[in-house]
Write an enzyme that holds these catalytic residues in place. Structure first.
Site, short mmCIF file in Angstrom:
data_model
loop_
_atom_site.label_atom_id
_atom_site.label_comp_id
_atom_site.label_asym_id
_atom_site.label_seq_id
_atom_site.Cartn_x
_atom_site.Cartn_y
_atom_site.Cartn_z
N LYS A 141 3.78 2.76 7.38
CA LYS A 141 4.13 2.02 8.59
C LYS A 141 5.29 2.71 9.30
O LYS A 141 5.94 3.60 8.76
CB LYS A 141 4.50 0.57 8.24
CG LYS A 141 3.43 -0.20 7.50
CD LYS A 141 2.11 -0.26 8.24
CE LYS A 141 2.04 -1.40 9.21
NZ LYS A 141 0.67 -1.57 9.76
N HIS A 147 2.08 4.33 15.84
CA HIS A 147 1.70 3.33 16.86
C HIS A 147 2.43 3.59 18.17
O HIS A 147 3.09 2.72 18.72
CB HIS A 147 1.98 1.91 16.36
CG HIS A 147 1.20 1.57 15.12
ND1 HIS A 147 -0.18 1.57 15.09
CD2 HIS A 147 1.60 1.27 13.86
CE1 HIS A 147 -0.59 1.27 13.87
NE2 HIS A 147 0.46 1.09 13.11
N ARG A 186 0.83 -1.22 0.00
CA ARG A 186 0.00 0.00 0.00
C ARG A 186 0.86 1.26 0.00
O ARG A 186 2.04 1.22 0.30
CB ARG A 186 -0.86 0.06 1.27
CG ARG A 186 -1.98 -0.89 1.33
CD ARG A 186 -2.63 -0.82 2.70
NE ARG A 186 -1.70 -1.14 3.77
CZ ARG A 186 -1.91 -0.88 5.06
NH1 ARG A 186 -3.01 -0.26 5.44
NH2 ARG A 186 -1.02 -1.21 5.97
#
Ligand SMILES: NC(=O)c1ccc[n+]([C@@H]2O[C@H](COP(=O)([O-])OP(=O)(O)OC[C@H]3O[C@@H](n4cnc5c(N)ncnc54)[C@H](O)[C@@H]3O)[C@@H](O)[C@H]2O)c1
Length: 370
Positions: free
Chosen positions: A77, A95, A18
């Site tokens: 990410k 995250h 992606r």
């Protein structure tokens, strides 16, 4: 005024095809006067040439550390682990803010380098709504993996894995794969989706409908149904349970090893898909496993007590990558209006909101890391 710039870095995680910026969106940025740098990347679902043809500048793979500090770096990410200080403004999923493992070290890198993290999860509008999210396709893909694992369980009576998964060319290809493997069995499959009113939940429900699960066999729960607190017998009474909640406070667990073992042989449940993947969150409502699974090895077995039927958990944290084309298109389209505001980010609600969360958390990280 200097021409605004944006640098699209490549993703380094295996199977991650992606991107946060499709060639269509890059074209719109270029038309708006942006200088768009794109790292060459064979893994990305869109070809380098597609970016070049809309006016982007192609640069070497993983070369963002050489970019001038003034250029924001866009990725999806987390960055590869390192202690190197981060001197750029970065836009990606960090995250960090739910205190996931390694969170304070990651933020300390920004503190040491003077860069800012604009976490994609915290780009929110004036009403607090996220401007772009992959949730729908996470739920969609997660439910599909659950269906594949379930089909494999039924046909092999225990030789139980979906096998090696890899990104599909399209949503339709994934739906057809799941349909093909489930065959006639689909009619009597029972599923429960918790968090059904959210993005992931809606995607999971959509997948189950598209593969042909009867509407009355798709149980949809959200806050109201879990209000009395788990563990819940209803989870053990379906074939596939998909957890799609957004966890932001401490709640009683939805199930436990002891509760599952207590059901003995009288358990219908054979697959849990933990789309939420709060594995390292201290309030994880599914404290029955503790690893993230992967496309190469999609499931982990739960300790359910001796002699009881096996229970598999899918806890892949990059589920939308299974349908990278549609997932990227949706995300990038939703993100584009905010990217266009990047040059004036000191005046934009979306970017200021993300910066505020960063500033609050970096203080804490620095206290911890010293
Ligand atoms: N595994 C992956 O690849 C992947 C990808 C994207 C998102 N996610 C994760 O999925 C989660 C959900 O994301 P989303 O975008 O769908 O969020 P969302 O806010 O759109 O939806 C969450 C839903 O959960 C419900 N909910 C919250 N607490 C609940 C509870 N205790 N009981 C029942 N329902 C509850 C909310 O009411 C809401 O309807 C997030 O944690 C996100 O990080 C995972």
């Amino acid at each position: 005024m200097a021409r605004p710039s944006l640098w699209l870095r490549c993703e380094t995680k295996q199977f991650e095809r992606r991107t946060a910026l499709t060639p269509d969106s890059a074209k719109k940025l270029v038309e708006a006067g942006f200088h768009v740098y794109v790292e060459r990347d064979k893994q990305r679902i869109f070809k380098d040439a597609e970016y070049e043809s809309v006016g982007c500048n192609l640069v070497d793979h993983s070369s963002w550390t050489t970019a001038p500090n003034s250029i924001p770096i866009l990725g999806l990410k987390e960055l590869p682990e390192s202690a190197l200080p981060l001197t750029h403004d970065h836009i990606h999923f960090g995250h960090c803010y739910k205190k996931q493992s390694g969170w304070s070290q990651h933020l300390a890198r920004f503190y040491n380098g003077g860069g800012t993290l604009y976490d994609l999860e915290y780009l929110t509008d004036g009403q607090g709504r996220r401007v772009a999210a992959f949730g729908f396709h996470a739920g969609f893909a997660g439910a599909a993996v659950g269906a594949l694992v379930f089909a494999s369980r039924r046909s092999n009576e225990g030789a139980v894995d979906a096998g090696e998964l890899a990104p599909f060319e399209s949503e339709e290809a994934l739906v057809n794969e799941a349909k093909g493997r489930l065959g006639e069995k689909i009619r009597d499959v029972n599923v429960l989706v918790i968090g059904a009113l959210g993005r992931c939940g809606r995607g999971a429900v959509d997948l189950f409908r598209r593969v042909g699960v009867n509407e009355e066999n798709i149980k949809k729960w959200d806050m109201a149904e879990t209000a009395q607190g788990g563990p819940f017998q209803e989870i053990l009474d379906v074939d596939i349970f998909v957890n799609c909640i957004y966890l932001n406070l401490k709640i009683p667990p939805f199930t436990t090893n002891q509760f599952i073992a207590g059901a003995g042989q009288n358990r219908r449940l054979s697959v849990i898909v933990d789309v939420s993947c709060d594995t390292t969150n201290p309030f994880n409502p599914l404290p029955i496993y503790n690893i993230s699974t992967t496309f190469a090895k999609p499931t982990v077995l739960v300790d359910v007590g001796d002699g009881n039927p096996p229970l598999h958990v899918v806890s892949i944290d990059q589920l939308p990558s299974l349908v990278p084309r549609e997932a990227s298109h949706q995300f990038s389209t939703d993100l584009l209006p905010s990217l266009l505001e990047l040059p004036s980010r000191r005046k934009s609600v979306v970017w200021l909101n993300a910066e505020k969360v960063f500033r609050e958390n970096i203080q804490l990280a620095v206290e911890i890391e010293g």
